[in-house]
Design a protein around this motif. Structure first.
Motif, PDB file in Angstrom:
ATOM      1  N   ALA A   9       0.784  -1.254   0.100  1.00  2.00           N
ATOM      2  CA  ALA A   9      -0.005   0.034   0.002  1.00  2.00           C
ATOM      3  C   ALA A   9       0.749   1.365   0.088  1.00  2.00           C
ATOM      4  CB  ALA A   9      -0.990  -0.096   1.343  1.00  2.00           C
ATOM      5  N   GLU A  10       1.813   1.101   0.767  1.00  2.00           N
ATOM      6  CA  GLU A  10       3.136   2.344   0.903  1.00  2.00           C
ATOM      7  C   GLU A  10       3.389   2.610  -0.555  1.00  2.00           C
ATOM      8  OE1 GLU A  10       5.171   2.348   4.324  1.00  2.00           O
ATOM      9  OE2 GLU A  10       3.764   2.180   5.568  1.00  2.00           O
ATOM     10  N   GLY A  11       3.902   1.597  -1.107  1.00  2.00           N
ATOM     11  CA  GLY A  11       4.688   1.578  -2.461  1.00  2.00           C
ATOM     12  C   GLY A  11       3.613   2.067  -3.527  1.00  2.00           C
ATOM     13  N   LEU A  12       2.468   1.682  -3.429  1.00  2.00           N
ATOM     14  CA  LEU A  12       1.420   2.078  -4.754  1.00  2.00           C
ATOM     15  C   LEU A  12       1.227   3.632  -4.420  1.00  2.00           C
ATOM     16  CD1 LEU A  12      -1.180  -0.711  -4.833  1.00  2.00           C
ATOM     17  CD2 LEU A  12       0.586  -0.263  -6.515  1.00  2.00           C
ATOM     18  N   ALA A  13       1.135   4.011  -2.948  1.00  7.33           N
ATOM     19  CA  ALA A  13       0.884   5.513  -2.771  1.00  7.33           C
ATOM     20  C   ALA A  13       1.972   6.424  -3.308  1.00  7.33           C
ATOM     21  CB  ALA A  13       0.744   5.611  -1.185  1.00  7.33           C
ATOM     22  N   VAL A  14       3.379   5.852  -2.932  1.00  2.85           N
ATOM     23  CA  VAL A  14       4.493   6.814  -3.620  1.00  2.85           C
ATOM     24  C   VAL A  14       4.530   6.936  -5.057  1.00  2.85           C
ATOM     25  CG1 VAL A  14       7.069   6.639  -3.559  1.00  2.85           C
ATOM     26  CG2 VAL A  14       5.727   6.254  -1.514  1.00  2.85           C
ATOM     27  N   GLY A  15       4.181   5.623  -5.569  1.00  5.09           N
ATOM     28  CA  GLY A  15       4.121   5.908  -7.194  1.00  5.09           C
ATOM     29  C   GLY A  15       2.910   6.450  -7.625  1.00  5.09           C
ATOM     30  N   ILE A  16       1.820   6.455  -7.074  1.00  8.01           N
ATOM     31  CA  ILE A  16       0.871   7.197  -7.549  1.00  8.01           C
ATOM     32  C   ILE A  16       0.929   8.749  -7.371  1.00  8.01           C
ATOM     33  CG2 ILE A  16      -1.786   7.958  -7.112  1.00  8.01           C
ATOM     34  CD1 ILE A  16      -2.340   5.132  -6.468  1.00  8.01           C
ATOM     35  N   VAL A  17       1.612   9.102  -6.062  1.00  7.83           N
ATOM     36  CA  VAL A  17       2.145  10.353  -6.063  1.00  7.83           C
ATOM     37  C   VAL A  17       3.141  11.019  -7.100  1.00  7.83           C
ATOM     38  CG1 VAL A  17       3.395  12.090  -4.408  1.00  7.83           C
ATOM     39  CG2 VAL A  17       1.641  10.534  -3.516  1.00  7.83           C
ATOM     40  N   PHE A  18       4.214  10.104  -7.436  1.00  7.55           N
ATOM     41  CA  PHE A  18       5.237  10.615  -8.401  1.00  7.55           C
ATOM     42  C   PHE A  18       4.533  10.552  -9.657  1.00  7.55           C
ATOM     43  CE2 PHE A  18       8.214  10.014  -5.190  1.00  7.55           C
ATOM     44  CZ  PHE A  18       9.507  10.550  -5.737  1.00  7.55           C
ATOM     45  N   VAL A  19       3.589   9.691 -10.073  1.00  9.50           N
ATOM     46  CA  VAL A  19       2.938   9.772 -11.348  1.00  9.50           C
ATOM     47  C   VAL A  19       1.994  11.216 -11.759  1.00  9.50           C
ATOM     48  CG1 VAL A  19       1.068   9.020 -13.039  1.00  9.50           C
ATOM     49  CG2 VAL A  19       2.997   7.328 -11.821  1.00  9.50           C
ATOM     50  N   SER A  20       1.577  11.584 -10.454  1.00  7.92           N
ATOM     51  CA  SER A  20       0.939  12.698 -10.378  1.00  7.92           C
ATOM     52  C   SER A  20       1.564  14.014 -10.652  1.00  7.92           C
ATOM     53  CB  SER A  20      -0.106  12.917  -8.989  1.00  7.92           C
ATOM     54  OG  SER A  20      -0.879  11.838  -8.859  1.00  7.92           O
ATOM     55  N   ILE A  21       2.663  14.050  -9.932  1.00 11.79           N
ATOM     56  CA  ILE A  21       3.827  15.008  -9.993  1.00 11.79           C
ATOM     57  C   ILE A  21       4.350  15.263 -11.371  1.00 11.79           C
ATOM     58  CG2 ILE A  21       5.865  15.858  -9.152  1.00 11.79           C
ATOM     59  CD1 ILE A  21       5.116  14.859  -6.560  1.00 11.79           C
ATOM     60  N   THR A  22       5.007  14.025 -11.766  1.00 18.51           N
ATOM     61  CA  THR A  22       5.309  14.171 -13.050  1.00 18.51           C
ATOM     62  C   THR A  22       4.325  14.771 -14.375  1.00 18.51           C
ATOM     63  OG1 THR A  22       5.102  11.867 -13.590  1.00 18.51           O
ATOM     64  CG2 THR A  22       7.190  12.514 -12.871  1.00 18.51           C
ATOM     65  N   MET A  23       2.940  14.388 -14.120  1.00 20.55           N
ATOM     66  CA  MET A  23       2.008  14.569 -15.107  1.00 20.55           C
ATOM     67  C   MET A  23       1.726  16.162 -15.224  1.00 20.55           C
ATOM     68  SD  MET A  23       1.151  11.852 -16.690  1.00 20.55           S
ATOM     69  CE  MET A  23      -0.314  12.212 -17.510  1.00 20.55           C
ATOM     70  N   LEU A  24       1.814  16.779 -14.067  1.00 18.96           N
ATOM     71  CA  LEU A  24       1.728  18.052 -13.682  1.00 18.96           C
ATOM     72  C   LEU A  24       2.843  18.775 -14.697  1.00 18.96           C
ATOM     73  CD1 LEU A  24       1.217  18.638 -10.168  1.00 18.96           C
ATOM     74  CD2 LEU A  24      -0.408  19.120 -11.735  1.00 18.96           C
ATOM     75  N   PHE A  25       4.022  18.141 -14.921  1.00 19.54           N
ATOM     76  CA  PHE A  25       4.906  18.991 -15.575  1.00 19.54           C
ATOM     77  C   PHE A  25       4.820  18.477 -17.170  1.00 19.54           C
ATOM     78  CE2 PHE A  25       6.968  18.721 -11.444  1.00 19.54           C
ATOM     79  CZ  PHE A  25       7.419  20.315 -11.306  1.00 19.54           C
ATOM     80  N   GLN A  26       3.942  17.822 -17.480  1.00 22.40           N
ATOM     81  CA  GLN A  26       3.470  17.477 -18.959  1.00 22.40           C
ATOM     82  C   GLN A  26       4.423  16.602 -19.548  1.00 22.40           C
ATOM     83  OE1 GLN A  26       2.467  21.027 -20.796  1.00 22.40           O
ATOM     84  NE2 GLN A  26       0.657  21.502 -19.792  1.00 22.40           N
ATOM     85  N   ILE A  27       5.095  15.724 -18.847  1.00 21.31           N
ATOM     86  CA  ILE A  27       5.841  14.845 -19.283  1.00 21.31           C
ATOM     87  C   ILE A  27       5.212  13.558 -19.934  1.00 21.31           C
ATOM     88  CG2 ILE A  27       7.457  13.033 -18.442  1.00 21.31           C
ATOM     89  CD1 ILE A  27       8.385  14.684 -16.224  1.00 21.31           C
ATOM     90  N   PRO A  28       5.595  13.016 -21.067  1.00 21.70           N
ATOM     91  CA  PRO A  28       4.874  12.046 -21.626  1.00 21.70           C
ATOM     92  C   PRO A  28       4.504  10.700 -20.632  1.00 21.70           C
ATOM     93  CG  PRO A  28       6.718  12.613 -23.092  1.00 21.70           C
ATOM     94  CD  PRO A  28       6.816  13.260 -21.502  1.00 21.70           C
ATOM     95  N   TYR A  29       3.291  10.262 -20.893  1.00 24.38           N
ATOM     96  CA  TYR A  29       2.635   9.282 -19.903  1.00 24.38           C
ATOM     97  C   TYR A  29       3.775   8.183 -19.736  1.00 24.38           C
ATOM     98  CZ  TYR A  29      -0.457   6.090 -17.887  1.00 24.38           C
ATOM     99  OH  TYR A  29      -1.110   5.365 -16.988  1.00 24.38           O
ATOM    100  N   TYR A  30       4.121   7.792 -20.875  1.00 24.54           N
ATOM    101  CA  TYR A  30       5.052   6.424 -20.674  1.00 24.54           C
ATOM    102  C   TYR A  30       6.285   6.755 -19.719  1.00 24.54           C
ATOM    103  CZ  TYR A  30       8.273   8.113 -24.013  1.00 24.54           C
ATOM    104  OH  TYR A  30       9.560   9.258 -24.599  1.00 24.54           O
ATOM    105  N   MET A  31       6.756   8.005 -19.859  1.00 25.17           N
ATOM    106  CA  MET A  31       7.746   8.538 -18.898  1.00 25.17           C
ATOM    107  C   MET A  31       7.256   8.563 -17.292  1.00 25.17           C
ATOM    108  SD  MET A  31       9.957  11.013 -21.349  1.00 25.17           S
ATOM    109  CE  MET A  31      11.324  11.380 -20.001  1.00 25.17           C
ATOM    110  N   SER A  32       6.120   9.022 -17.326  1.00 22.77           N
ATOM    111  CA  SER A  32       5.457   9.303 -16.131  1.00 22.77           C
ATOM    112  C   SER A  32       5.384   7.770 -15.068  1.00 22.77           C
ATOM    113  CB  SER A  32       4.160  10.026 -16.072  1.00 22.77           C
ATOM    114  OG  SER A  32       4.635  11.237 -16.419  1.00 22.77           O
ATOM    115  N   ALA A  33       4.899   6.931 -16.023  1.00 24.34           N
ATOM    116  CA  ALA A  33       4.746   5.555 -15.770  1.00 24.34           C
ATOM    117  C   ALA A  33       5.977   4.925 -15.347  1.00 24.34           C
ATOM    118  CB  ALA A  33       3.948   4.675 -16.853  1.00 24.34           C
TER     119      ALA A  33
END
Length: 76
Positions: A9-33
């Motif tokens: 659960a903690e790992g998924l939470a960290v991953g989701i936060v990082f994906v959200s932050i990278t999406m704010l900077f309009q990085i391509p989706y595959y890089m955010s993933a």
């Protein structure tokens, strides 16, 4: 499986936060993933490590002495 529920659960939470932050900077989706997956793996491993340290700390001072000795020998 029950002992891996909290780190998962903690790992998924960290991953989701990082994906959200990278999406704010309009990085391509595959890089955010990719960044999110790596962050989730790191969060999972860190959670397991912290749980092990917490368990060792609760077990008594004898185990903390050996970990201190290991840290000192690594610094040399």
């Amino acid at each position: 499986m029950k002992k891996y529920a909290k780190p998962l659960a903690e790992g998924l939470a960290v991953g989701i936060v990082f994906v959200s932050i990278t999406m704010l900077f309009q990085i391509p989706y595959y890089m955010s993933a990719i960044i999110g997956i790596l962050a989730a793996i790191g969060g999972f491993r860190n959670s397991i490590k912290m749980d092990a340290e917490k368990k060792a700390k609760r077990s008594g001072p004898s185990s903390s002495v050996t970990s201190t000795e290991k840290k000192e020998s690594d610094d040399v």
